[in-house]
Write an enzyme that holds these catalytic residues in place. Structure first.
Site, PDB file in Angstrom:
ATOM      1  N   HIS A 194      18.464  33.016  -2.734  1.00 13.87           N
ATOM      2  CA  HIS A 194      17.305  32.078  -2.826  1.00 13.87           C
ATOM      3  C   HIS A 194      15.990  32.708  -2.562  1.00 13.87           C
ATOM      4  O   HIS A 194      15.952  33.266  -1.294  1.00 13.87           O
ATOM      5  CB  HIS A 194      17.628  30.786  -2.116  1.00 13.87           C
ATOM      6  N   CYS A 209      14.257  30.909  -9.081  1.00 12.95           N
ATOM      7  CA  CYS A 209      13.602  30.736  -7.810  1.00 12.95           C
ATOM      8  C   CYS A 209      12.711  31.886  -7.696  1.00 12.95           C
ATOM      9  O   CYS A 209      11.644  32.383  -7.000  1.00 12.95           O
ATOM     10  CB  CYS A 209      14.352  30.426  -6.749  1.00 12.95           C
TER      11      CYS A 209
END
Length: 478
Positions: A405, A184
């Site tokens: 994330h 990510c």
């Protein structure tokens, strides 16, 4: 006398004058057969290059010369009178070498100037028909180089989740797609730079970003990769793309990295052009390909493994690009944004220690970046300080790190000043892993904290709202 006349003809004092003021004679042809100046020059040049041992020099015709494998004459500037037949121009002109048919050696029929050839460049491959030159290809990585590269990455083998390319999945026209958890940080950074390119290309039009067409978004994606490799890691001087020897190879381990060959690019335009072409296009933009790992390897190789260890990371022994659970570290994000794998996000550098005991220097954001960065760790007072440089980038686009994330916040209004944290604005949120079929629009009003909140960072509050409030203090987010 014959040799002297041949040399005078080659000197080009009068490029249209026949040898000895007489018409030349082709070997094996009848008396009085005239031929062109171009043939005279070609034959004279062959005669002298073959050597002269007395008597009349032998003149070879073109077939005989070809059979003997003689080298072509040296290429010189053009002569306007080349195709004329025994006619002298009003002014002398420089000599050039011609074939028996009267054509310049090595020139196309519609070329205006000769092309001199000095051998291949050390840095740029040979161009064809005026096209962008190919990159210079290096030797495959050695076992030692592959081990060093994978050692800096920090894992023995990349997780399978990293095996994907850069592609648009259709959830949002401007949005890249993440297939599995792990890469990510790389994808969000490329997404942020892609959005920055779209903002520049849109000319202030919201639709130019939010409803972008296929061609423009692909151009913006290539812009983003060039920004990471050439402008940032390569310091606007170079980019090195590590290319696998075969499309069937998925280089995820140190042993497999030995199939990679470095392609050296020396200009932004050269890299931008070739990323649109095969094989680079297929390698980077195939959804099931290895575009993400190749960008990881290439950005490290462009900066240099040794340079990252000795000049960038705080601790050369522990600094890596991938940390726990296969997630990106701050060093990798900073490497892609700044071209430096610094370990921190505060402004500039900080020193710990003393002059007597020695200094331990920690490095943060070296300058105002083109895209920004916000972190939930700062909201949680987790010893993380995001400096004003990262919070106020050149473009209103921010990489957001929340609970391991990475995603993106951005504004499409061209009047937004990304350094200003007091003016209300409209932001869009995009998570490349979230399968967003609807646009998420957030109205941010600083200093309007809802009455039920004390700090804005309470448990249960949206983690994205908390990240927003690290820049826009006490903001109401709707």
């Amino acid at each position: 006398d014959e040799l002297r006349k041949l040399l005078e003809a080659l000197e080009g004092d009068d490029c249209a004058r026949p040898i000895g003021s007489r018409q030349g004679r082709r070997k094996g042809q009848g008396e009085g057969h005239a031929f062109t100046v171009s043939q005279t020059r070609f034959q004279a040049s062959v005669s002298v290059s073959a050597g002269y041992s007395g008597g009349s020099p032998a003149v070879e015709d073109a077939p005989e010369r070809a059979r003997r494998g003689r080298p072509r004459p040296r290429h010189d500037p053009p002569c306007p009178a080349a195709a004329q037949k025994l006619e002298c121009p009003p002014e002398p002109c420089s000599r050039r070498d011609l074939t028996p048919g009267g054509h310049e050696i090595g020139l196309a029929a519609d070329d205006d100037e000769p092309r001199r050839f000095f051998g291949p460049s050390k840095d740029v491959g040979a161009a064809k028909d005026g096209a962008m030159p190919a990159p210079r290809m290096g030797e495959p990585l050695t076992a030692e180089q592959a081990d060093g590269l994978m050692g800096l990455i920090g894992v023995q083998q990349l997780p399978d989740a990293w095996k994907q390319g850069f592609f648009f999945a259709g959830y949002q026209p401007y949005g890249l797609q993440q297939v599995e958890g792990g890469p990510c940080g790389v994808l969000a950074t490329v997404q942020a730079l892609l959005l920055r390119s779209l903002l520049e290309r849109s000319g202030g039009s919201h639709a130019g970003v939010l409803q972008v067409d296929e061609k423009t978004r692909q151009e913006a994606l290539v812009d983003a990769l060039c920004e990471v490799l050439f402008c940032n890691a390569g310091d606007n001087n170079k980019a090195i793309v590590l290319m696998p020897s075969s499309f069937s190879v998925a280089p995820l381990s140190a042993a497999q990295l030995r199939c990679l060959r470095p392609a050296h690019f020396v200009s932004y335009e050269q890299l931008h052009f070739h990323l649109h072409q095969r094989p680079y296009r297929d390698l980077f933009f195939n959804p099931s390909g290895c575009g993400v790992p190749l960008l990881l390897y290439s950005v490290i190789w462009t900066r240099g493994v040794e340079g990252i260890r000795t000049r960038d990371v705080d601790d050369a022994k522990t600094g890596v690009m991938i940390g726990s659970y296969g997630y990106c570290t701050q060093e990798l994000v900073n490497l892609m944004v700044f071209g430096r794998a610094y370990s921190n996000v505060f402004d500039g550098s900080k020193r710990l220690g003393s002059a007597q005991d020695g200094w331990y220097v920690m490095q943060g954001a070296p300058r105002r970046p083109k895209v920004g960065f916000l972190s939930l760790f700062e909201a949680k007072n987790d010893c993380i300080e995001v400096g004003s440089r990262y919070k106020g980038p050149a473009s209103p686009v921010w990489i957001v790190c929340a609970e391991s994330h990475y995603s993106v916040l951005f504004a499409v209004d061209p009047s937004v000043d990304p350094r200003d944290s007091r003016v209300p604005l409209e932001l869009y949120y995009f998570d490349q892993f979230g399968r967003q079929d609807q646009k998420i629009r957030l109205n941010v009003t600083p200093d309007r904290l809802p009455g039920h909140l004390n700090t804005g960072f309470e448990e249960g509050e949206s983690i994205i709202d908390q990240c927003i409030r690290t820049k826009w203090k006490g903001a109401a987010v709707d």
